[in-house]
Motif scaffolding. Structure first.
Motif, PDB file in Angstrom:
ATOM      1  N   MET A  15       0.824  -1.200   0.000  1.00 32.95           N
ATOM      2  CA  MET A  15       0.000   0.000   0.000  1.00 32.95           C
ATOM      3  C   MET A  15       0.873   1.272   0.000  1.00 32.95           C
ATOM      4  SD  MET A  15      -2.883  -1.266  -0.265  1.00 32.95           S
ATOM      5  CE  MET A  15      -3.999  -2.592   0.163  1.00 32.95           C
ATOM      6  N   PRO A  16       0.366   2.356  -0.591  1.00 26.90           N
ATOM      7  CA  PRO A  16       1.116   3.624  -0.556  1.00 26.90           C
ATOM      8  C   PRO A  16       1.214   4.166   0.867  1.00 26.90           C
ATOM      9  CG  PRO A  16      -0.597   3.647  -2.245  1.00 26.90           C
ATOM     10  CD  PRO A  16      -0.856   2.456  -1.392  1.00 26.90           C
ATOM     11  N   ARG A  17       2.062   5.189   1.037  1.00 26.17           N
ATOM     12  CA  ARG A  17       2.199   5.820   2.346  1.00 26.17           C
ATOM     13  C   ARG A  17       0.897   6.523   2.720  1.00 26.17           C
ATOM     14  NH1 ARG A  17       7.439   9.382   2.981  1.00 26.17           N
ATOM     15  NH2 ARG A  17       6.501   9.454   5.062  1.00 26.17           N
ATOM     16  N   ASP A  18       0.684   6.668   3.995  1.00 27.89           N
ATOM     17  CA  ASP A  18      -0.515   7.329   4.544  1.00 27.89           C
ATOM     18  C   ASP A  18      -1.796   6.567   4.203  1.00 27.89           C
ATOM     19  OD1 ASP A  18       1.116   9.365   5.527  1.00 27.89           O
ATOM     20  OD2 ASP A  18       0.947  10.506   3.661  1.00 27.89           O
ATOM     21  N   TYR A  19      -1.678   5.267   3.927  1.00 20.51           N
ATOM     22  CA  TYR A  19      -2.893   4.484   3.638  1.00 20.51           C
ATOM     23  C   TYR A  19      -3.649   4.178   4.925  1.00 20.51           C
ATOM     24  CZ  TYR A  19      -5.508   1.721   0.223  1.00 20.51           C
ATOM     25  OH  TYR A  19      -6.473   1.257  -0.648  1.00 20.51           O
ATOM     26  N   TYR A  20      -2.905   3.922   6.011  1.00 23.47           N
ATOM     27  CA  TYR A  20      -3.532   3.575   7.291  1.00 23.47           C
ATOM     28  C   TYR A  20      -3.216   4.618   8.374  1.00 23.47           C
ATOM     29  CZ  TYR A  20      -4.339  -0.992   5.171  1.00 23.47           C
ATOM     30  OH  TYR A  20      -4.758  -2.007   4.344  1.00 23.47           O
ATOM     31  N   LYS A  49      -3.845   8.570  10.156  1.00 24.08           N
ATOM     32  CA  LYS A  49      -5.045   9.205  10.697  1.00 24.08           C
ATOM     33  C   LYS A  49      -5.887   9.838   9.603  1.00 24.08           C
ATOM     34  CE  LYS A  49      -6.397  12.416  14.332  1.00 24.08           C
ATOM     35  NZ  LYS A  49      -5.915  13.356  15.386  1.00 24.08           N
ATOM     36  N   THR A  50      -5.258  10.407   8.570  1.00 24.21           N
ATOM     37  CA  THR A  50      -6.001  11.064   7.487  1.00 24.21           C
ATOM     38  C   THR A  50      -6.508  10.088   6.436  1.00 24.21           C
ATOM     39  OG1 THR A  50      -3.947  11.427   6.264  1.00 24.21           O
ATOM     40  CG2 THR A  50      -4.659  13.164   7.795  1.00 24.21           C
ATOM     41  N   LEU A  51      -5.973   8.846   6.391  1.00 24.10           N
ATOM     42  CA  LEU A  51      -6.346   7.850   5.374  1.00 24.10           C
ATOM     43  C   LEU A  51      -6.181   8.425   3.967  1.00 24.10           C
ATOM     44  CD1 LEU A  51      -9.549   6.303   7.013  1.00 24.10           C
ATOM     45  CD2 LEU A  51      -7.227   5.406   7.070  1.00 24.10           C
ATOM     46  N   LEU A  52      -5.083   9.159   3.793  1.00 22.62           N
ATOM     47  CA  LEU A  52      -4.868   9.838   2.517  1.00 22.62           C
ATOM     48  C   LEU A  52      -4.776   8.853   1.366  1.00 22.62           C
ATOM     49  CD1 LEU A  52      -4.215  12.451   0.969  1.00 22.62           C
ATOM     50  CD2 LEU A  52      -1.818  12.115   1.571  1.00 22.62           C
ATOM     51  N   GLY A  53      -3.994   7.782   1.525  1.00 20.87           N
ATOM     52  CA  GLY A  53      -3.852   6.816   0.444  1.00 20.87           C
ATOM     53  C   GLY A  53      -5.151   6.111   0.104  1.00 20.87           C
ATOM     54  N   SER A  54      -6.000   5.847   1.092  1.00 17.43           N
ATOM     55  CA  SER A  54      -7.284   5.195   0.821  1.00 17.43           C
ATOM     56  C   SER A  54      -8.198   6.106   0.009  1.00 17.43           C
ATOM     57  CB  SER A  54      -7.953   4.822   2.148  1.00 17.43           C
ATOM     58  OG  SER A  54      -7.128   3.958   2.895  1.00 17.43           O
ATOM     59  N   GLN A  55      -8.200   7.386   0.321  1.00 14.13           N
ATOM     60  CA  GLN A  55      -9.021   8.327  -0.449  1.00 14.13           C
ATOM     61  C   GLN A  55      -8.541   8.430  -1.890  1.00 14.13           C
ATOM     62  OE1 GLN A  55     -10.040  12.064   1.592  1.00 14.13           O
ATOM     63  NE2 GLN A  55      -9.020  11.256   3.427  1.00 14.13           N
ATOM     64  N   VAL A  56      -7.237   8.417  -2.077  1.00 16.08           N
ATOM     65  CA  VAL A  56      -6.701   8.476  -3.436  1.00 16.08           C
ATOM     66  C   VAL A  56      -7.124   7.249  -4.239  1.00 16.08           C
ATOM     67  CG1 VAL A  56      -4.552   8.406  -4.778  1.00 16.08           C
ATOM     68  CG2 VAL A  56      -4.742   9.915  -2.795  1.00 16.08           C
ATOM     69  N   ASP A  57      -7.061   6.057  -3.636  1.00 14.33           N
ATOM     70  CA  ASP A  57      -7.448   4.832  -4.354  1.00 14.33           C
ATOM     71  C   ASP A  57      -8.917   4.848  -4.747  1.00 14.33           C
ATOM     72  OD1 ASP A  57      -4.988   3.736  -4.477  1.00 14.33           O
ATOM     73  OD2 ASP A  57      -5.330   2.108  -3.069  1.00 14.33           O
ATOM     74  N   GLN A  58      -9.772   5.481  -3.973  1.00 17.01           N
ATOM     75  CA  GLN A  58     -11.187   5.546  -4.336  1.00 17.01           C
ATOM     76  C   GLN A  58     -11.384   6.405  -5.584  1.00 17.01           C
ATOM     77  OE1 GLN A  58     -13.461   3.511  -2.889  1.00 17.01           O
ATOM     78  NE2 GLN A  58     -11.533   2.821  -1.957  1.00 17.01           N
TER      79      GLN A  58
END
Length: 923
Positions: A743-748, A750-759
Motif C-alpha cells: 500500500m502507498p504511504r498514509d494508507y492507514y 489518521k487522514t487515510l490519505l492513500g485510501s481516499q486516493v485509491d477511491q
C-alpha cells in the motif's frame, strides 16, 4: 525425512540392469519419487506406495550375502513390479519398515478424512496457522489390535549412511554391472544433465555395455590378432574384381561373465561343443579328429604341389615364347635395314607389306612386356605358395607329435582305469552287504522329506493364490467405493440445490408478521421453517442416517455459516450456505487444479520456488486448502526479504517484549477492537479463544515497529485473516508486507490519505471498464465509494463469502494491490445487469450493501477479474495515484485552513465556545 540411495532395476534387452537413483518419499501423496541424483530438479518417475505391496526373496542357507540378498520388490495394483536394491540387508529392512509405516499412516488418515470432505480440512501435514489446529480431531483413532500386531511384528533396525538427508552429501554407490542411463526417461535425464555436460568433464568416457547375463569387452590376444589379419587379407583377395561390400574382422570379442568368474565367449562355445560330443570316448575323439585333420592337410599339400608344377610348366613355355619372339624381332629389324637401302626401286605394295610387318613387330614387343610382368607376378606367387607349404609342413609335424603324445596318455589312462575297475569289483561285494541297511534308511528319510517338501509347495501355492484373490477383491471393492462416492457427491450437490430452493419457497409462502389471521397453512409453514432452521447435531442418529450432513455450524475457515440472532437472516444465510456447498461439491469432481498443484510441488521438492508464469496462473486459480499455509509464507518472505535481512534474530519477540513492558499509546484501542475483529469466527469469538492472544501480540509488535501508524482500525482484520494460516511471526511480516510494501504511504494513517486516493482511481477505472454502470450511478447520484472504501481498507474481509475471500488473498499476497482493483471491478461486472434494473437511488444503495454476499461462484468471478478486464497495466494505476494525490492534498490543506479559522472564531466568539470537535472529544 525418508530419502536415500537405492539401486533400481530398469531398461530392456542388453541394457537392463540396476541403476543408482536418489529416492525421496512425499507424505502428501504417499509417492516415492526417484531422481538421478540429490541435486536434480525433475524426478524420473514415482512409485505409488499407498496402493502397493512389498516382498523380498529369502537367500538360501550358506549363500553369500551379495546383490540379491538386499533386493526387494514393490508390486503396484496395475501389475507392474519395481525391483529395488539397497546397499546392505540392514538398509533393505529399514526401507521396508518405513514404507510400511508411511503407507499405514496415509491410508488411516485418508479413511478418516472421507467422513466429511467439506467440514474437516484435507489430511495433510499442517504446520502453521489457526486452521491447522482443526485438523487434530479429524483423524480417527487407529485399530488398537492392529497396532499391537504391527508392533509385535516390527523389527528394530537402524539405517546406514546411505539413508536419510545426510546421504545427499555422500557419493552415489558405484554399481559396476549397470549403465546409469535410461532410454525411457531420456528427455528428463538430458535436462537434468545439461549443467554437468557444460562443465566439459571428460572422465570415464569409455562405454561398457552389459546385459542381464553380464557381457564384457575382452582385449584380443596376439594370436587372435594374427588370425584376424590373415582372414582380412584373404577376404581382400577374394573380393578383387568385384565391387561388393567386404566385412572387416574386429580385433575384439565379446565374453560372458558369470557371477563369480569371467570367461570369454569363444571358450564357452568350445566347452559347449565338447559337451555335445561327450558321448564318444576320449580315445575315439582324439584319434578321429587327429586323422581327419592330417588327411585334410595332406590333401591341401598335394593340391599346392600340383598347382606349383603347373605354374612351372607355364613359366617354361612363356620363356620359350619370349625367345622366339626376340629372334623374330631381330630378323625383322635386319630386313627393315636391308630394305631401306633398296626402297627407291621397290614398288608401293611391297612397302605397305613392310609397314605391316613393322606394326606386327611393335605389337609383339608390347605382348612381350606384358608376359614379363605376368612372369614376375607368377614368380612372386610361387614364392608365397612355397612359404605357405613350409608353414603347413611345420604345423603338420607339430600336430602329428601332439596326437602321438595324446595317444600315449590315453593308453596309459585306459590301463589305469581297467586296473581300478578290477580292484573295485573285488571290494564291492563286501561293502554292499554292510551298506545295504544304511541305504534303506536314507532312502526312507529322503522319501519323507520329499513328501514334506511337496506339502509345503502345495500350501505355498494355495496361500499365494488366496492372497492374490483377496487383493483383487479389495481393488474391486475400492473401485466400487470410488464410483459410489462420486454418485453420492453428485446427489448431495443436487440435494443442496433443492433444499436451498425449498427454503426460498418457504420464505415466500410465509405470512407477513402484521397479519393477525391464524390459518392451518400458516402453522404448517411456521413448523416447516423451524424444522429447516434447526441446528443439525448428532443427537438424533436416525435423522443423520437418512439425511446427509449438508451444512455444518462452521466452515473450514472457522466462520459461522448460519447466524443465531436474526431469524430472517438465518434463513437467507442457510440458503446461501447450501448453494455454496452445491458449488463446492460440483468443483470437487473436477480435480485438474489439485493435480496441477501436486505436480508443481513435486517438481520443486529439491529446489526453491521462484516467480514464474506457471505459479502465477496456479495461484490465480486458487491455492488448495492443504498448501495455503506454505504458499502464503513463501509469498510473504518474498516481499519482505530485504527487511528481514536487515534485522537481528528474535526481532519480533524483541518488539513484542518492548510493547508489553513499556507504555504503548495504541494498546488501549487494540484491546477495544480485539473482540470486534471477527465475531463470527470461532477462533476470535470469545476472550479465551486462541486467536485473540495471537492477534494482540501481532498488533502490539507492529505498533512498536511503526509508531507513525501505531494502530488503525482495519489492521486487526488483516492480521486475523493472516493468523488463520500463519504463525504469529509470519502474520507480523504479512502485515508489514501489506502496510509497508503493497500500500502507498498514509494508507492507514489518521487522514487515510492513500485510501481516499485509491477511491478516486477506482472511479476512473469504473468509467473506463464499466461505462454503463458508472453512468447509471452518476444518473441517480449514488456514491458507491462509500461501499468500496472498506473493500480496499481491509481487502474484502466481511464483504464476500469466505471461499472467494481466500482466493482473493491468494492472488493479493503474490501480485500486490492491483488485485484489489481487479476484483472490485469484477464484483460490479458480475452483477451489472441486476444493478442496471434498479431505477432509484435508495434501492441501488440498499442493494450495494449486501450484493457481494450473494456472489458464490468463485471460478466465474476469477475469470472476470483476470480475463474480461484485461488489459490492466500497473503503470496506469501508479500514474493516476500520483495525479489524484496532489488534488487530495490540496483539499486537505483547504479543510485544515477552514478548521483553524473556525477555532479562532470560536475562541473570540462567546456563543461558539461551547462547541467542540470530535478530535477534542476523543482526547
Amino acid at each position: 525425512k525418508l530419502c536415500g540411495y537405492l539401486q533400481k532395476l530398469s531398461g530392456k534387452g542388453p541394457l537392463r540392469g540396476f541403476r543408482s537413483r536418489w529416492f525421496v518419499f512425499d507424505s502428501r501423496r504417499c509417492y516415492l519419487y526417484y531422481f538421478k541424483g540429490p541435486q536434480e530438479a525433475l524426478p524420473l518417475g514415482h512409485l505409488d506406495i499407498a496402493s502397493a505391496c512389498f516382498s523380498y526373496h529369502q537367500p538360501e542357507a550358506g549363500a553369500a550375502a551379495g546383490d540379491e540378498a538386499a533386493a526387494f520388490e514393490v508390486h503396484s495394483p496395475n501389475g507392474a513390479v519395481a525391483v529395488l536394491k539397497a546397499a546392505t540387508r540392514q538398509d533393505m529392512t529399514y526401507w521396508l519398515q518405513e514404507l510400511q509405516q508411511k503407507r499405514w499412516e496415509y491410508c488411516n488418515n485418508l479413511d478418516a478424512a472421507k467422513r466429511d470432505s467439506r467440514t474437516s480440512p484435507t489430511p495433510s501435514d499442517f504446520s502453521k496457522g489457526l486452521v491447522a489446529k482443526d485438523n487434530s480431531g479429524s483423524i480417527l483413532s487407529q485399530n488398537a489390535s492392529a497396532e499391537r500386531a504391527r508392533n509385535i511384528l516390527a523389527v528394530e533396525t537402524s539405517p546406514t549412511d546411505l539413508v536419510g538427508e545426510q546421504a545427499a552429501s555422500q557419493p552415489a554407490p558405484v554399481q559396476p554391472s549397470a549403465i546409469n542411463f535410461s532410454l525411457k526417461q531420456w528427455s528428463t535425464e538430458i535436462k537434468n544433465s545439461m549443467s554437468s555436460l557444460r562443465k566439459g568433464n571428460n572422465e570415464n568416457r569409455k562405454s561398457i555395455f552389459y546385459t542381464t547375463e553380464e557381457w564384457e569387452l575382452l582385449d584380443p590376444t596376439p594370436k587372435d590378432l594374427e588370425d584376424s589379419m590373415a582372414l582380412e587379407e584373404k577376404r581382400k583377395h577374394l573380393a578383387e574384381g568385384s565391387k561388393g561390400l567386404t566385412s572387416s574382422a574386429f580385433p575384439f570379442e565379446f565374453g560372458r561373465i558369470p557371477h563369480k568368474t569371467r570367461r570369454p565367449l569363444k571358450d564357452m562355445i568350445g566347452s559347449s561343443k565338447s559337451r555335445n560330443s561327450s558321448d564318444s570316448s576320449p580315445t575315439e575323439w582324439y584319434a578321429g579328429n587327429g586323422n581327419k585333420l592330417v588327411s585334410e592337410l595332406q590333401l591341401k599339400y598335394q593340391s599346392q604341389q600340383e598347382e606349383l608344377e603347373k605354374l612351372k610348366k607355364d613359366l617354361l613355355s612363356q620363356k620359350e615364347l619370349v625367345r622366339l619372339l626376340q629372334q623374330t624381332v631381330r630378323s625383322s629389324q635386319y630386313d627393315k635395314y636391308f630394305t631401306s637401302r633398296l626402297c627407291e626401286g621397290v614398288p608401293k605394295d611391297k612397302l605397305e607389306l613392310l609397314h605391316q610387318k613393322d606394326d606386327q613387330i611393335l605389337g609383339l614387343n608390347n605382348q612381350l612386356e606384358k608376359l614379363n610382368l605376368e612372369k614376375d607376378s607368377l614368380q612372386q606367387e610361387v614364392k608365397n605358395l612355397k612359404c605357405k607349404v613350409g608353414e603347413l609342413n611345420e604345423r603338420l609335424g607339430m600336430l602329428m607329435e601332439t596326437i602321438q603324445a595324446k595317444d600315449e596318455v590315453i593308453m596309459k589312462l585306459s590301463r589305469q582305469l581297467s586296473e581300478c575297475e578290477d580292484v573295485t569289483s573285488s571290494q564291492s561285494g563286501a561293502v554292499n552287504s554292510s551298506m545295504a541297511t544304511c541305504t534303506n534308511k536314507e532312502l526312507q528319510e529322503l522319501d519323507r522329506l520329499k513328501d514334506n517338501l511337496q506339502g509345503y509347495k502345495t500350501q505355498n501355492k494355495f496361500l499365494n493364490k488366496e492372497i492374490l484373490e483377496l487383493a483383487a477383491l479389495r481393488r474391486n471393492a475400492e473401485a466400487r467405493e470410488r464410483e459410489w462416492q462420486a454418485k453420492y457427491t453428485s446427489l448431495e450437490a443436487k440435494l443442496c440445490q433443492i433444499e436451498s430452493k425449498y427454503l426460498i419457497l418457504l420464505q415466500e409462502m410465509k405470512t407477513p408478521v402484521c397479519s393477525e389471521e391464524q390459518s392451518p397453512a400458516r402453522e404448517v409453514i411456521t413448523q416447516l421453517l423451524e424444522d429447516a432452521l434447526k441446528a443439525e447435531t448428532s443427537e438424533q442418529p436416525e435423522q443423520a442416517f437418512f439425511k446427509p450432513h449438508l451444512v455444518s455450524e462452521y466452515d473450514i475457515y472457522g466462520f459461522q455459516t448460519v447466524p443465531e440472532d436474526d431469524e430472517e437472516e438465518k434463513l437467507v444465510a442457510k440458503s446461501r450456505a447450501l448453494d455454496l456447498k452445491s458449488l463446492s461439491l460440483s468443483e470437487n469432481r473436477e480435480i485438474s487444479t489439485g493435480v496441477k498443484w501436486e505436480n508443481y510441488l513435486a517438481s520443486t521438492m529439491n529446489r526453491e520456488m521462484i516467480r514464474c508464469v506457471e505459479l502465477k496462473n496456479l495461484i490465480r486459480s486458487g491455492i488448495p486448502h492443504e498448501h495455503r499455509s506454505k504458499i502464503w509464507k513463501w509469498c510473504v518472505n518474498l516481499h519482505v526479504k530485504k527487511f528481514k535481512d536487515s534485522t537481528v534474530p528474535g526481532y519480533f519477540q524483541t518488539l513484542l517484549q518492548n510493547a508489553l513492558e513499556k507504555q504503548n499509546p495504541a494498546s488501549k484501542q487494540i484491546e477495544l477492537d480485539l473482540l470486534r475483529t471477527l465475531p463470527n469466527n470461532k477462533h476470535y469469538s470469545s476472550p479465551t479463544s486462541e486467536g485473540i492472544q495471537k492477534l494482540r501480540n501481532v498488533l502490539l509488535a507492529f505498533s512498536w515497529r511503526n509508531p507513525d501508524i501505531g494502530y488503525c482500525q482495519g489492521l486487526n482484520r488483516l492480521v486475523a485473516i493472516a493468523l488463520l494460516y500463519l504463525e504469529q511471526e509470519d502474520a507480523f511480516w504479512c502485515l508489514v508486507t501489506i502496510v509497508e510494501v503493497f500500500m502507498p504511504r498514509d494508507y492507514y494513517t489518521k487522514t487515510l490519505l492513500g485510501s481516499q486516493v485509491d477511491q478516486r482511481v477506482f472511479k476512473d477505472l469504473m468509467s473506463e471498464k464499466l461505462p454503463r454502470l458508472h453512468a447509471h450511478f452518476e444518473q441517480y447520484k449514488v456514491d458507491y465509494t462509500l461501499i468500496t472504501f472498506n473493500w480496499f481498507l481491509v481487502v474484502f474481509v466481511d464483504s464476500v463469502v469466505s471461499d472467494i475471500l481466500f482466493k482473493i488473498w491468494d492472488s493479493f499476497l503474490y501480485e500486490g494491490p492491483k488485485v484489489i482493483f481487479r476484483f472490485a471491478l469484477a464484483l460490479f461486472k458480475y452483477k451489472e445487469e441486476e444493478i442496471l434494473k434498479l431505477q432509484d437511488s435508495m434501492s441501488i444503495f440498499k442493494y450495494l450493501r449486501y450484493f457481494t454476499r450473494t456472489i458464490l461462484d468463485a471460478r466465474k468471478l476469477t475469470a472476470i477479474a483476470f480475463g474480461d478486464l484485461n488489459p490492466f497495466p500497473l503503470r496506469q494505476i501508479r500514474n493516476r495515484r500520483t495525479y489524484h494525490l496532489e488534488k487530495v492534498r490540496l483539499e486537505l490543506t483547504e479543510l485544515e485552513a477552514i478548521r483553524e479559522d473556525f477555532l479562532r472564531e470560536r475562541d473570540t466568539c462567546a456563543e461558539k465556545r461551547d462547541l467542540i470537535s470530535d478530535d477534542e472529544e476523543d482526547s
